[in-house]
Design a protein around this motif. Structure first.
Motif, short mmCIF file in Angstrom:
data_model
loop_
_atom_site.label_atom_id
_atom_site.label_comp_id
_atom_site.label_asym_id
_atom_site.label_seq_id
_atom_site.Cartn_x
_atom_site.Cartn_y
_atom_site.Cartn_z
N ALA A 160 0.83 -1.21 0.00
CA ALA A 160 0.00 0.00 0.00
C ALA A 160 0.86 1.25 0.00
O ALA A 160 0.62 2.20 -0.76
N SER A 161 1.87 1.27 0.85
CA SER A 161 2.74 2.43 0.99
C SER A 161 3.50 2.71 -0.30
O SER A 161 3.49 3.84 -0.82
N TYR A 162 4.17 1.68 -0.81
CA TYR A 162 4.98 1.90 -2.01
C TYR A 162 4.09 2.12 -3.23
O TYR A 162 4.42 2.94 -4.10
N GLY A 163 2.99 1.41 -3.30
CA GLY A 163 2.08 1.63 -4.42
C GLY A 163 1.58 3.06 -4.49
O GLY A 163 1.54 3.68 -5.56
N GLN A 164 1.21 3.62 -3.34
CA GLN A 164 0.75 5.00 -3.31
C GLN A 164 1.87 5.97 -3.67
O GLN A 164 1.69 6.89 -4.47
N ALA A 165 3.05 5.77 -3.08
CA ALA A 165 4.15 6.70 -3.29
C ALA A 165 4.68 6.68 -4.72
O ALA A 165 5.12 7.71 -5.24
N SER A 166 4.63 5.51 -5.35
CA SER A 166 5.21 5.36 -6.69
C SER A 166 4.18 5.51 -7.81
O SER A 166 4.56 5.49 -8.99
N GLY A 167 2.92 5.60 -7.45
CA GLY A 167 1.88 5.66 -8.47
C GLY A 167 1.50 4.31 -9.05
O GLY A 167 0.76 4.24 -10.05
N ARG A 168 1.96 3.24 -8.41
CA ARG A 168 1.63 1.89 -8.88
C ARG A 168 0.35 1.42 -8.20
O ARG A 168 0.36 0.71 -7.19
N THR A 169 -0.77 1.80 -8.75
CA THR A 169 -2.05 1.55 -8.10
C THR A 169 -2.36 0.06 -7.97
O THR A 169 -3.13 -0.35 -7.11
N GLU A 170 -1.74 -0.77 -8.84
CA GLU A 170 -1.99 -2.21 -8.73
C GLU A 170 -1.48 -2.77 -7.41
O GLU A 170 -2.01 -3.77 -6.90
N LEU A 171 -0.46 -2.14 -6.83
CA LEU A 171 0.04 -2.58 -5.54
C LEU A 171 -0.92 -2.20 -4.42
O LEU A 171 -1.13 -2.98 -3.48
N VAL A 172 -1.52 -1.03 -4.52
CA VAL A 172 -2.54 -0.64 -3.54
C VAL A 172 -3.73 -1.59 -3.64
O VAL A 172 -4.28 -2.02 -2.62
N ASP A 173 -4.12 -1.93 -4.86
CA ASP A 173 -5.24 -2.86 -5.05
C ASP A 173 -4.93 -4.21 -4.40
O ASP A 173 -5.82 -4.84 -3.78
N GLU A 174 -3.69 -4.67 -4.54
CA GLU A 174 -3.30 -5.94 -3.92
C GLU A 174 -3.39 -5.84 -2.41
O GLU A 174 -3.88 -6.77 -1.74
N ALA A 175 -2.93 -4.73 -1.84
CA ALA A 175 -3.01 -4.55 -0.39
C ALA A 175 -4.45 -4.56 0.08
O ALA A 175 -4.79 -5.17 1.11
N VAL A 176 -5.32 -3.89 -0.65
CA VAL A 176 -6.74 -3.86 -0.29
C VAL A 176 -7.32 -5.27 -0.29
O VAL A 176 -8.04 -5.68 0.64
N LYS A 177 -6.99 -6.04 -1.32
CA LYS A 177 -7.49 -7.42 -1.39
C LYS A 177 -7.02 -8.23 -0.18
O LYS A 177 -7.81 -8.99 0.41
N GLN A 178 -5.77 -8.05 0.21
CA GLN A 178 -5.25 -8.80 1.35
C GLN A 178 -6.01 -8.45 2.62
O GLN A 178 -6.37 -9.34 3.42
N PHE A 179 -6.27 -7.18 2.84
CA PHE A 179 -7.02 -6.79 4.03
C PHE A 179 -8.43 -7.36 4.01
O PHE A 179 -8.95 -7.84 5.04
N LEU A 180 -9.07 -7.37 2.86
CA LEU A 180 -10.44 -7.86 2.78
C LEU A 180 -10.52 -9.37 2.99
O LEU A 180 -11.38 -9.86 3.75
N VAL A 181 -9.62 -10.13 2.35
CA VAL A 181 -9.67 -11.59 2.50
C VAL A 181 -9.29 -11.98 3.93
O VAL A 181 -9.93 -12.87 4.53
N HIS A 182 -8.29 -11.35 4.49
CA HIS A 182 -7.91 -11.67 5.87
C HIS A 182 -9.04 -11.32 6.84
O HIS A 182 -9.29 -12.06 7.81
N THR A 183 -9.72 -10.23 6.60
CA THR A 183 -10.86 -9.88 7.46
C THR A 183 -11.93 -10.96 7.41
O THR A 183 -12.50 -11.34 8.45
N ARG A 184 -12.18 -11.47 6.24
CA ARG A 184 -13.23 -12.49 6.06
C ARG A 184 -12.98 -13.72 6.94
O ARG A 184 -13.92 -14.28 7.51
N TYR A 185 -11.72 -14.11 7.09
CA TYR A 185 -11.43 -15.36 7.79
C TYR A 185 -10.89 -15.18 9.20
O TYR A 185 -10.90 -16.14 9.98
N LEU A 186 -10.41 -13.99 9.56
CA LEU A 186 -9.77 -13.82 10.87
C LEU A 186 -10.57 -12.99 11.85
O LEU A 186 -10.38 -13.12 13.06
N ALA A 187 -11.45 -12.13 11.37
CA ALA A 187 -12.25 -11.32 12.29
C ALA A 187 -13.36 -12.18 12.90
O ALA A 187 -14.09 -12.87 12.18
N ASP A 188 -13.45 -12.15 14.22
CA ASP A 188 -14.45 -12.94 14.95
C ASP A 188 -15.74 -12.13 15.03
O ASP A 188 -15.80 -11.09 15.70
#
Length: 364
Positions: A160-188
Motif C-alpha cells: 500500500a505504501s509503495y504503491g501509493q508513493a510510486s503511483g503503482r495503483t496495482e500494488l494498492v489494489d493488492e493490499a486492499v485485497k489482502q485486508f479484505l480476505v484476511h478480514t473475512r477469515y480472521l475477524a471474529d
C-alpha cells in the motif's frame, strides 16, 4: 493523568538506544529453512522484528525531524543491501515498509530499484491461499494454506505504501485485497476481536486464540493503511467498521494497569506490553484522525502509562512476548517466554510518538 511531553521525549531517546543495542545472546535456536542461523533479535539482522523496528524509527524521524535518526536509518539499509538481501517471504518483506516511507520522503534514487524489484517479486512469487491471500510463509517454516494477522502488517502495508508513493495503483489494489480476505477469515463476528490464524486445511481458526499482539497488528495496521494509501470510499468505510468493532471489544478488556493480556479475554494470561503499545498507538491515532471517540483517547493514554512503567533505565521495553508461532491450544500462548525485541521497541516508539500529540497540546 500525569503524563508530560518532556518525560515522553526522554523515554523515546532511551528506546532508540535500547533498540540499536539489541543482540542475540543465543537463547533461542531457530535455524532458517536453508540451514542458516535465524536472528530475530539483533538490530543488524534483516528480519521482521527489525523491519517493524525500522518503521518505528522512521515514524519517529518524520515526527521529530532529527538528522541523527535519518543517518542511522539510511546507514542500516545501505549496509544490509550491500551485504545481500535474504530470500523473499512474508517476514523478510517487513523491512521494505520502512524503506518505502523513507523513499517517499527523500526520493533517494538508491532505494527505488530495490523497492520495485521486491514489490514485483512479492506479488508474483509469494505463496497464495485460496481467494488469493498471501500464505504465511516465513524464513523457518512454510505455512501452506494459512492466514495470519501478522501478514497484513509485514506485507500488505508495504504494498500500500509503495504503491501509493510510486503511483503503482496495482500494488494498492493488492493490499486492499489482502485486508479484505484476511478480514473475512480472521475477524471474529461474535466478539469483534481477531483470531490469530486460519487454515484452509480443515477450515478452522486453530486454537481460536484472540491473541493480543495479532490484534495490535490489526489496530495499528488499519490506521496506518488509512494514512499510507488512498482507498476506495466503500473499502475504507468497511474497514473502519471492522476496526470500530474490534476497539469496542478492546476497551472492555483493558486491565487496571492500562495494559492488555496476551490472550485478550483470558484473565489467567500475563499482561503483554508490545500489544499494549500497539493498541495505545492505534487508539490515540484513531481519535486524532476523527475515527474514535473520547474513550479511545482515554484508554490510549492509560496504555501509555502502562508502557512507560515497563521501559527500564537502558531503554529496553519489558514484558514483551517473544515471536509467536501459530498455537493449537491456548496454553501455548500463556507459555510464550518474555524477551526484549525490536518490535517491542518499535511499537513503543510509535505509541510514544503519537502520545506527544495528545499531551499538553505539544506536537513538536
Amino acid at each position: 493523568m500525569g503524563l508530560s511531553a518532556r518525560h515522553i521525549r526522554e523515554k523515546l531517546d532511551l528506546l532508540v538506544t535500547g533498540m540499536t543495542g539489541l543482540r542475540d545472546d543465543g537463547r533461542f535456536h531457530e535455524p532458517n529453512l536453508d540451514g542458516s542461523a535465524g536472528d530475530y533479535i539483533s538490530f543488524d539482522s534483516w528480519e521482521w522484528p527489525q523491519g517493524v523496528g525500522l518503521y518505528g524509527l522512521i515514524r519517529m524521524w518524520q515526527f521529530t525531524g532529527r538528522d541523527d535518526l535519518k543517518v542511522l536509518i539510511e546507514n542500516w539499509y545501505a549496509a544490509r543491501i550491500e551485504a545481500g538481501l535474504p530470500k523473499l517471504n512474508v517476514n523478510t518483506t517487513a523491512p521494505m515498509l520502512g524503506l518505502s516511507v523513507l523513499w517517499r520522503e527523500t526520493r533517494d534514487p538508491r532505494w527505488k530499484p530495490v523497492l520495485d524489484a521486491w514489490a514485483n517479486r512479492a506479488v508474483t512469487e509469494m505463496g497464495r491461499t485460496r481467494e488469493g491471500a498471501f500464505a504465511h510463509h516465513v524464513s523457518d517454516k512454510v505455512n501452506d494454506d494459512e492466514l495470519w494477522d501478522d501478514t497484513l502488517y509485514m506485507v500488505a502495508l508495504f504494498l500500500a505504501s509503495y504503491g501509493q508513493a510510486s503511483g503503482r495503483t496495482e500494488l494498492v489494489d493488492e493490499a486492499v485485497k489482502q485486508f479484505l480476505v484476511h478480514t473475512r477469515y480472521l475477524a471474529d463476528r461474535k466478539t469483534g476481536l481477531w483470531f490469530h490464524g486460519w487454515t484452509f486445511q480443515g477450515h478452522h481458526n486453530f486454537a481460536e486464540a484472540r491473541w493480543a499482539r495479532g490484534n495490535a497488528w490489526i489496530t495499528a495496521g488499519m490506521l496506518d493503511l488509512f494514512d499510507l494509501a488512498d482507498l476506495p470510499v466503500a473499502v475504507k468505510d468497511f474497514l473502519t467498521g471492522v476496526l470500530v468493532a474490534q476497539v469496542d471489544a478492546l476497551l472492555a478488556l483493558q486491565t487496571g494497569s492500562g495494559a492488555w493480556r496476551t490472550l485478550l479475554d483470558d484473565p489467567t494470561s500475563y499482561e503483554e506490553i508490545s500489544a499494549t503499545a500497539g493498541f495505545g498507538y492505534g487508539l490515540l491515532k484513531g481519535h486524532r484522525l476523527g475515527i474514535g471517540t473520547r474513550e479511545w483517547r482515554e484508554a490510549g493514554l492509560r496504555a501509555v502509562e502502562a508502557l512507560l512503567a515497563n521501559i527500564d533505565d537502558t531503554g529496553t521495553v519489558l514484558n514483551v512476548s517473544y515471536g509467536t508461532r501459530m498455537g493449537h491450544d491456548l496454553q501455548f500462548y500463556r507459555d510464550i517466554p518474555i524477551q526484549p525485541t525490536g518490535y517491542g521497541q518499535a511499537l513503543a516508539i510509535l505509541c510514544l510518538s503519537e502520545a506527544l500529540r495528545h499531551v499538553e497540546g505539544d506536537a513538536t
